[in-house]
Motif scaffolding. Structure first.
Motif, PDB file in Angstrom:
ATOM      1  N   MET A  82       0.849  -1.192   0.000  1.00  0.00           N
ATOM      2  CA  MET A  82       0.000   0.000   0.000  1.00  0.00           C
ATOM      3  C   MET A  82       0.884   1.241   0.000  1.00  0.00           C
ATOM      4  O   MET A  82       1.958   1.251   0.608  1.00  0.00           O
ATOM      5  CB  MET A  82      -0.920  -0.011   1.221  1.00  0.00           C
ATOM      6  N   VAL A 102       0.841  -3.861   4.664  1.00  0.00           N
ATOM      7  CA  VAL A 102      -0.087  -3.704   5.790  1.00  0.00           C
ATOM      8  C   VAL A 102      -0.999  -4.924   5.856  1.00  0.00           C
ATOM      9  O   VAL A 102      -1.166  -5.651   4.875  1.00  0.00           O
ATOM     10  CB  VAL A 102      -0.945  -2.428   5.638  1.00  0.00           C
ATOM     11  N   ASP A 103      -1.577  -5.157   7.029  1.00  0.00           N
ATOM     12  CA  ASP A 103      -2.574  -6.212   7.199  1.00  0.00           C
ATOM     13  C   ASP A 103      -3.959  -5.638   6.923  1.00  0.00           C
ATOM     14  O   ASP A 103      -4.313  -4.566   7.437  1.00  0.00           O
ATOM     15  CB  ASP A 103      -2.527  -6.765   8.621  1.00  0.00           C
ATOM     16  N   LEU A 104      -4.730  -6.338   6.101  1.00  0.00           N
ATOM     17  CA  LEU A 104      -6.084  -5.921   5.763  1.00  0.00           C
ATOM     18  C   LEU A 104      -7.077  -6.992   6.215  1.00  0.00           C
ATOM     19  O   LEU A 104      -6.704  -8.159   6.392  1.00  0.00           O
ATOM     20  CB  LEU A 104      -6.212  -5.696   4.244  1.00  0.00           C
ATOM     21  N   LYS A 111      -3.865   5.588   0.202  1.00  0.00           N
ATOM     22  CA  LYS A 111      -3.885   4.158   0.533  1.00  0.00           C
ATOM     23  C   LYS A 111      -4.094   3.288  -0.707  1.00  0.00           C
ATOM     24  O   LYS A 111      -4.909   2.362  -0.714  1.00  0.00           O
ATOM     25  CB  LYS A 111      -4.957   3.870   1.587  1.00  0.00           C
ATOM     26  N   ILE A 140      -3.447   0.443  -3.246  1.00  0.00           N
ATOM     27  CA  ILE A 140      -2.807  -0.848  -3.461  1.00  0.00           C
ATOM     28  C   ILE A 140      -2.385  -0.880  -4.921  1.00  0.00           C
ATOM     29  O   ILE A 140      -3.224  -0.825  -5.813  1.00  0.00           O
ATOM     30  CB  ILE A 140      -3.759  -2.010  -3.150  1.00  0.00           C
ATOM     31  N   ASP A 200      -7.977  -0.027  -6.540  1.00  0.00           N
ATOM     32  CA  ASP A 200      -6.876  -0.763  -5.927  1.00  0.00           C
ATOM     33  C   ASP A 200      -6.446  -1.903  -6.834  1.00  0.00           C
ATOM     34  O   ASP A 200      -7.267  -2.521  -7.526  1.00  0.00           O
ATOM     35  CB  ASP A 200      -7.285  -1.311  -4.563  1.00  0.00           C
ATOM     36  N   VAL A 245      -1.590  -7.854  -3.546  1.00  0.00           N
ATOM     37  CA  VAL A 245      -2.188  -8.385  -2.319  1.00  0.00           C
ATOM     38  C   VAL A 245      -2.192  -9.914  -2.385  1.00  0.00           C
ATOM     39  O   VAL A 245      -2.091 -10.497  -3.459  1.00  0.00           O
ATOM     40  CB  VAL A 245      -3.646  -7.894  -2.138  1.00  0.00           C
ATOM     41  N   ARG A 266      -7.713 -11.017  -3.210  1.00  0.00           N
ATOM     42  CA  ARG A 266      -8.430  -9.849  -3.731  1.00  0.00           C
ATOM     43  C   ARG A 266      -9.814 -10.242  -4.213  1.00  0.00           C
ATOM     44  O   ARG A 266      -9.999 -11.309  -4.788  1.00  0.00           O
ATOM     45  CB  ARG A 266      -7.667  -9.212  -4.892  1.00  0.00           C
TER      46      ARG A 266
END
Length: 334
Positions: free
Chosen positions: A1, A13-15, A54, A56, A108, A112, A115
């Motif tokens: 991110m 980051v953790d989502l 933010k 991605i 985004d 990741v 998704r």
């Protein structure tokens, strides 16, 4: 991110665990590939046309469906898929409302582990392509396909100019050969020209040795000129590209590596009836045709040997920026 924008602010980051809603699927991403537009997006270079907080990043990825939401019948867990660059562009000509929906820009992207995609924003990945090979297709290959086949209509007897050994260029070379065209290639080194020759280019020019390479290409064509050109350089190359063209030739404007503002000789364009048209990644239907054609003809992407992990994404983008790569620079995710 990326938050705030800038390559130095890129971090993992953790989502929350993604869930598939109605008409959606969850994909475990296995691989992604990098494009120069990703560098610009990470820096916020698209301004109001992109997500500025933010974000991605990355537009191109492939993976495996792990969950489907209510109403989804086209996909099941275990299906291998790749995402569409423009999820809102299903078919037909480009519409204004689809422009800002590009992954890794307006929306985004795919950097990741998991998704959520709309079920109509994916195409199946053929069995003979790996996840990494599939991840190379949504932007670069689709743009080359759009320029060479969908817009350019290249076929047997055509003469196509290819610039350099970047992702779009090598795909364009492969598609031009697949269509039966005669390929003329320019690059900056004997090693890169040898690669282009190995991919099927018949005529080679080192533009460092031949600054007036447009004339050199014209000579190699025995004065007939190029019927098609895939323009990657922009400001510093368009003049030479125009010098290499046959009357009525088609120039697909794709890249601006040497700058966005070119001096144009308008009388030559008018008198020679050149066609100059932009080419983007295309629709979902176009991507499906591309994937089908590659599978039917056994075409494989050229992948850079040096690979990166998701935690090395910053290093991967820096490597891309240095221009040391040949073919697509890819990211291993899952």
């Amino acid at each position: 991110m990326v938050d705030p924008m800038g390559l130095e602010n890129l971090h993992i980051v953790d989502l929350p665990e993604p869930q598939a809603g109605p008409g959606e699927v969850v994909v475990a991403m296995k691989a992604a590939s990098l494009n120069f537009r990703d560098l610009l997006a990470v820096k916020g270079g698209y301004g109001s046309m992109q997500k500025q907080e933010k974000l991605i990043p990355l537009s191109d990825g492939a993976g495996e469906v792990i969950a489907v939401g209510p109403g989804v019948s086209a996909w099941k867990a275990g299906d291998r898929v790749l995402g569409c660059f423009f999820p809102d562009w299903q078919a037909g000509p480009l519409r204004r409302e689809a422009v800002g929906t590009d992954l890794g820009g307006g929306y985004d992207g795919v950097a990741v582990e998991k998704r959520v995609f709309r079920s109509d924003a994916l195409v199946p990945l053929p069995d003979d392509l790996s996840f990494v090979e599939g991840a190379a297709l949504p932007c670069a290959a689709a743009t080359a396909w759009n320029a060479v086949i969908e817009k350019g209509g290249v076929g047997p007897g055509d003469r196509v100019l290819i610039q350099g050994t970047g992702g779009v260029s090598l795909f364009a070379l492969q598609f031009a050969k697949m269509a039966g065209a005669e390929v003329f290639a320019i690059s900056s080194s004997a090693e890169k020209l040898a690669l282009m020759q190995a991919q099927g280019a018949q005529h080679l020019v080192n533009y460092k040795d031949e600054p007036e390479w447009g004339k050199a290409v014209m000579k190699l064509s025995r004065g007939r000129g190029m019927t098609h050109a895939i323009e990657i350089g922009g400001a510093e190359t368009l003049k030479q590209t125009m010098r290499s063209m046959a009357p009525g030739g088609f120039i697909a404007m794709i890249g601006m590596v040497t700058g966005p503002k070119a001096e144009m000789n308008l009388p030559i364009i008018a008198m020679q009836e050149f066609k100059l048209e932009g080419a983007t990644a295309g629709s979902r239907l176009s991507l499906q045709r591309l994937v089908d054609a590659m599978a039917a003809n056994g075409v494989k992407p050229v992948i850079e040997d040096k690979r990166f992990g998701l935690d090395d994404l910053k290093a991967g983008l820096e490597y891309l920026a240095r221009g040391e790569h040949v073919g697509k620079v890819c990211i291993d995710i899952g």
